[in-house]
Scaffold this motif. Sequence first.
Motif, PDB file in Angstrom:
ATOM      1  N   CYS A  39       0.843  -1.197   0.000  1.00  0.00           N
ATOM      2  CA  CYS A  39       0.000   0.000   0.000  1.00  0.00           C
ATOM      3  C   CYS A  39       0.886   1.259   0.000  1.00  0.00           C
ATOM      4  O   CYS A  39       1.851   1.329   0.757  1.00  0.00           O
ATOM      5  N   CYS A  52      -7.186  -0.632   1.210  1.00  0.00           N
ATOM      6  CA  CYS A  52      -6.204  -1.267   2.071  1.00  0.00           C
ATOM      7  C   CYS A  52      -6.890  -1.768   3.353  1.00  0.00           C
ATOM      8  O   CYS A  52      -7.584  -0.998   4.018  1.00  0.00           O
ATOM      9  N   CYS A  61       0.343   3.136   3.927  1.00  0.00           N
ATOM     10  CA  CYS A  61       0.883   2.519   5.142  1.00  0.00           C
ATOM     11  C   CYS A  61       2.049   1.563   4.844  1.00  0.00           C
ATOM     12  O   CYS A  61       2.893   1.345   5.708  1.00  0.00           O
ATOM     13  N   CYS A  98      -5.155   0.544   6.456  1.00  0.00           N
ATOM     14  CA  CYS A  98      -5.401   1.984   6.613  1.00  0.00           C
ATOM     15  C   CYS A  98      -6.658   2.470   5.884  1.00  0.00           C
ATOM     16  O   CYS A  98      -6.956   3.668   5.917  1.00  0.00           O
TER      17      CYS A  98
END
Length: 113
Positions: free
Chosen positions: A13, A40, A16, A43
Amino acid sequence: MVRLVKKIIRGKCPICGKEKVFGSKGNVFLFKAPKMKECCPNCQHKFEKEPGYFMGAMYVSYALSIAEMVTAFIISRLLGVPSDYILYLLLFIVMILWPFNFRMSRIIWMYLT
Ligand SMILES: [Zn+2]
């Protein structure tokens, strides 16, 4: 910089860096396309920000394909592959690598934008 390249190669991602962007890598021999997650799990970052967001990834995919074909062309010339077969070899390599290019181009595009 090295950390960023590692995250891109591992398909993490862009926010994060903990969860993978793609749920499956796809398989060219089984005609399976890579499957991208919507957001994600860690996050909650939504990967496709708006409709058509990944149109720009086509430019990245084009650049990746050209780099792969140039590399394959140079290697095949060094190995002495007859020039009649090089076009077929390049097409085969692009067909084999399309799931990789699909994933990498989208991930690189997300990191760029
Ligand atoms: Zn995340």
